[in-house]
Scaffold this active site. Structure first.
Site, PDB file in Angstrom:
ATOM      1  N   GLU A   1     -16.405  -6.757   7.678  1.00 23.39           N
ATOM      2  CA  GLU A   1     -16.233  -5.657   8.637  1.00 23.39           C
ATOM      3  C   GLU A   1     -16.789  -6.058  10.016  1.00 23.39           C
ATOM      4  OE1 GLU A   1     -15.062  -2.297   7.368  1.00 23.39           O
ATOM      5  OE2 GLU A   1     -14.663  -2.173   9.500  1.00 23.39           O
TER       6      GLU A   1
ATOM      7  N   SER B   1     -15.290   6.412   5.077  1.00 23.81           N
ATOM      8  CA  SER B   1     -15.349   4.998   4.710  1.00 23.81           C
ATOM      9  C   SER B   1     -14.132   4.487   3.959  1.00 23.81           C
ATOM     10  CB  SER B   1     -16.592   4.704   3.867  1.00 23.81           C
ATOM     11  OG  SER B   1     -17.703   4.856   4.630  1.00 23.81           O
ATOM     12  N   SER B   2     -12.957   4.833   4.451  1.00 23.40           N
ATOM     13  CA  SER B   2     -11.753   4.308   3.805  1.00 23.40           C
ATOM     14  C   SER B   2     -11.720   2.776   3.878  1.00 23.40           C
ATOM     15  CB  SER B   2     -10.500   4.904   4.443  1.00 23.40           C
ATOM     16  OG  SER B   2     -10.538   4.742   5.843  1.00 23.40           O
ATOM     17  N   SER B   3     -12.218   2.198   4.973  1.00 26.76           N
ATOM     18  CA  SER B   3     -12.130   0.739   5.070  1.00 26.76           C
ATOM     19  C   SER B   3     -13.141   0.057   4.149  1.00 26.76           C
ATOM     20  CB  SER B   3     -12.273   0.259   6.516  1.00 26.76           C
ATOM     21  OG  SER B   3     -13.464   0.709   7.067  1.00 26.76           O
TER      22      SER B   3
ATOM     23  N   TYR C   1     -19.599   3.504  19.560  1.00 25.55           N
ATOM     24  CA  TYR C   1     -20.564   3.150  18.514  1.00 25.55           C
ATOM     25  C   TYR C   1     -21.536   2.053  18.975  1.00 25.55           C
ATOM     26  CZ  TYR C   1     -21.974   2.049  13.657  1.00 25.55           C
ATOM     27  OH  TYR C   1     -22.666   1.850  12.492  1.00 25.55           O
TER      28      TYR C   1
ATOM     29  N   ASP D   1     -22.238   2.219   4.312  1.00 26.75           N
ATOM     30  CA  ASP D   1     -20.972   2.554   3.654  1.00 26.75           C
ATOM     31  C   ASP D   1     -20.709   1.657   2.448  1.00 26.75           C
ATOM     32  OD1 ASP D   1     -20.930   4.097   5.879  1.00 26.75           O
ATOM     33  OD2 ASP D   1     -19.273   3.061   6.861  1.00 26.75           O
TER      34      ASP D   1
ATOM     35  N   GLY E   1     -14.175   9.012   8.762  1.00 31.29           N
ATOM     36  CA  GLY E   1     -15.618   9.006   8.546  1.00 31.29           C
ATOM     37  C   GLY E   1     -16.018   9.069   7.083  1.00 31.29           C
TER      38      GLY E   1
ATOM     39  N   GLY F   1      -9.748   6.604   8.536  1.00 35.13           N
ATOM     40  CA  GLY F   1     -10.415   6.736   9.833  1.00 35.13           C
ATOM     41  C   GLY F   1     -11.006   8.109  10.086  1.00 35.13           C
TER      42      GLY F   1
ATOM     43  N   SER G   1       0.842  -1.192   0.000  1.00 33.40           N
ATOM     44  CA  SER G   1       0.000   0.000   0.000  1.00 33.40           C
ATOM     45  C   SER G   1       0.877   1.241   0.000  1.00 33.40           C
ATOM     46  CB  SER G   1      -0.897   0.012   1.236  1.00 33.40           C
ATOM     47  OG  SER G   1      -1.460   1.301   1.375  1.00 33.40           O
TER      48      SER G   1
END
Ligand code: GLA
Length: 393
Positions: free
Chosen positions: A164, A130-132, A226, A176, A128, A126, A69
């Site tokens: 996830e 939605s990188s993941s 959360y 997301d 908000g 990280g 990456s």
């Protein structure tokens, strides 16, 4: 341009003669309104943005999987066979490809070869946006294509969400992954999270733009409150559903809340339930207003959403509140709210295009004076969902 550079990087890292490679992209998403209602089966209104994750991928002749990456250059190339795909903290970002591969294998999809992957993402991690989920979807889109699994978009969404929830351990809703898979240029997605069905709403922003402001206050979704919010809100909502004789949270109207909320004895649970019911109804109205092109009233609902996330759901923080405060006081701003899980991360704003420079300057100056660090500001377009990129682009 980005694609050409990534191909060059790929060949430098993984030179394998004559190997065909493909390039895929999955966007990030920004949620315009409908905060913390997806996991209750409510309505949300996100859109995909023109920032996201790129993946260059090429099959290998053996059964090894390697990944690099550009966002985590120091970590170097990570590699594993298919034999050890368990979650391992020390594998960092590489857990995402591992989780997706493991899930596909468990579902019976045959991954006939190993492959090399090079990733690059231009969404802040990280924050908000939605990188993941973007990472999960770019991998799935790529594997689906090169191994010809014939997965539909909704199947990919459900796999990414499962990874996830069960592999990474973040108990998120479906928004997301859904927005990233189904994104459409210049359209918002009015998504019914109970039925997993959506309607596109054309976004004619006229002379306005979407501005995303990252507070640069890092939040850790998995560690955050959360799950606690999920539980607290559910307890109150359950009471109202029983009293109102409704089976789903998405059916609850504001009148139901007003009529039965005094049955919830715990004040915190009452506030959480209030947010979910009001926010869900606000989102349905916002969808209507956007369809009618009534941006002024659409913006007012965005502002109300922030108040509710701040006061009733309590997922905001000083940095986000201050950013919103700076924006809603400005005549060139149509609406402003925190977006994503909260506790840090970003705000989403709709602002007049010709005032952008002034607003950026004002936000940077005031924010730095108050907190001693700068926010990061992105002007975003509404883009398409995950897809294969043409190599000449
Ligand atoms: C995170 C989760 C989503 C959603 C939002 C809050 O982004 O991943 O599923 O719950 O928070 O609206």
């Amino acid at each position: 341009m980005i694609v050409r550079e990534l191909l060059k990087d790929f060949y430098e890292k993984f030179y394998v003669a004559n190997n065909k490679c493909n390039v895929f992209f999955a966007p990030g998403r920004v949620n315009l309104i409908g905060g913390h209602v997806d996991y209750h089966g409510g309505f949300v209104l996100p859109c995909a943005i023109n920032y996201g994750t790129y993946l260059v991928i090429s099959k290998r002749d053996d059964n090894e999987v390697y990944g690099f990456s550009k966002n985590f250059k120091d970590i170097g190339i990570l590699g594993k066979g298919f034999d050890n795909l368990e979650y391992d903290e020390s594998d960092n970002w590489f857990n995402y490809p591992k989780g997706i591969i493991k899930n596909l294998i468990e579902k019976g999809y045959k991954i006939s070869n190993g492959f090399n992957m090079l990733f690059y993402g231009n969404i802040p991690n990280g924050a908000g946006l939605s990188s993941s989920a973007s990472l999960e979807l770019v991998i799935l889109t790529a594997l689906n294509s090169i191994f010809d699994f014939k997965l539909t978009k909704i199947e990919m969404v459900l796999i990414a969400k499962e990874v996830e929830n069960d592999y990474v351990g973040v108990n998120c809703g479906i928004m997301d992954q859904y927005a990233i898979a189904f994104g459409k240029k210049n359209n918002a997605i009015l998504l019914d999270c109970k039925l997993n069905k959506h309607e596109y709403v054309e976004m004619d922003l006229k002379d306005n733009k979407i501005m995303i402001i990252n507070s640069n206050k890092q939040r850790k979704l998995a560690d955050s409150k959360y799950n606690e919010r999920r539980d607290e809100s559910y307890s109150g909502l359950k009471i109202i559903m029983e009293k109102a004789n409704k089976k789903n949270i998405s059916e609850l109207k504001i009148e139901d809340f007003e009529k039965y909320n005094n049955e919830i004895s715990n004040e915190t649970e009452r506030k959480r339930a209030k947010h979910v019911i009001y926010e869900n109804n606000r989102t349905i109205n916002a969808g209507k207003l956007l369809k009618e092109n009534d941006l002024a009233n659409f913006g007012k609902l965005i502002n109300e959403s922030h108040k509710s996330l701040k006061n009733d759901y309590e997922v905001s923080c000083d940095e986000l509140d201050y950013l919103v405060e700076l924006m809603i006081d400005d005549d060139s701003v149509i609406g402003s709210r925190m977006t994503g899980a909260g506790f840090g991360g970003c705000t989403v704003n709709i602002v007049k295009e010709n005032e952008i420079e002034r607003i950026i300057e004002k936000v940077n100056k005031n924010y730095f004076e108050k907190f001693g660090f700068y926010p990061s500001i992105y002007v975003a377009d509404v883009g398409d969902g995950c897809k294969e990129m043409r190599l000449e682009s």
